[in-house]
Design an enzyme around this catalytic site. Sequence first.
Site, PDB file in Angstrom:
ATOM      1  N   ASP A  51       1.348   4.631   1.983  1.00 24.03           N
ATOM      2  CA  ASP A  51       0.982   5.389   3.176  1.00 24.03           C
ATOM      3  C   ASP A  51       1.427   6.837   3.003  1.00 24.03           C
ATOM      4  O   ASP A  51       2.596   7.094   2.710  1.00 24.03           O
ATOM      5  CB  ASP A  51       1.652   4.792   4.416  1.00 24.03           C
ATOM      6  CG  ASP A  51       1.175   3.378   4.699  1.00 24.03           C
ATOM      7  OD1 ASP A  51      -0.051   3.169   4.709  1.00 24.03           O
ATOM      8  OD2 ASP A  51       2.024   2.489   4.900  1.00 24.03           O
ATOM      9  N   ASP A  58       0.863  -1.187   0.000  1.00 25.31           N
ATOM     10  CA  ASP A  58       0.000   0.000   0.000  1.00 25.31           C
ATOM     11  C   ASP A  58       0.896   1.233   0.000  1.00 25.31           C
ATOM     12  O   ASP A  58       2.097   1.143   0.284  1.00 25.31           O
ATOM     13  CB  ASP A  58      -0.865   0.030   1.270  1.00 25.31           C
ATOM     14  CG  ASP A  58      -1.836  -1.133   1.334  1.00 25.31           C
ATOM     15  OD1 ASP A  58      -2.062  -1.784   0.302  1.00 25.31           O
ATOM     16  OD2 ASP A  58      -2.349  -1.395   2.438  1.00 25.31           O
TER      17      ASP A  58
END
Length: 206
Positions: free
Chosen positions: A138, A136
């Site tokens: 961030d 992911d």
Amino acid sequence: MVIHPHDLIEVSNLKYLSLNEDKEWVTASLRRTPFVVVRRADPSADGYIPVGVRGQERNQREAAFLDPKGVCQIVSPYAIAKRQMWNFLSTERRQQPVLQLMDVVAEMMADWRWGPAGSAGFEIATGCPAVKASSDLDLVIDGSEAIDYSTAEGLLRKLEQLDVRIDIQLEVKEGAYVLREILERRTSTVMLRTSSGPRLVRNPWQ
């Protein structure tokens, strides 16, 4: 010396790090890449900085404390974005989905004070491979001033169209909020993550 959670600190000498226990992977990781990340926790009684050590595996995370004397340099997520440091990575590493998107994300975030954290921020700042194909992205946003909700919702909609999952923390003086939780809250309160633990608040900018 001003430091904030998510800042990356290059350690001048490992003798300044206080670890709970000696783990082989921790020492190996620090020798390879002598960087730690500032944790959201209160400093120790003697003023040591709460930090975390990253290993190569997802489950390799170790809490530690750093003597301020051991700080060689500090790299904040905001500095990474301002200097567009991802352009210094090799062409091969920039093929990773998260890193490939950095220029697009920077364009979308042009009106915000922002920066990458997590594995992307770590790799961009240190050059040490940390991002995987499934990672992911961030991000942190400076929330010291109240945000415009409709503008933030528009930003989230644009980011959601990208090919990776993006998580955004809104950093305020007292701690941090998850941006999505502020925008989608279904109750009168929202979670503020502080150095002494989470607490529920009514107005994020009170």
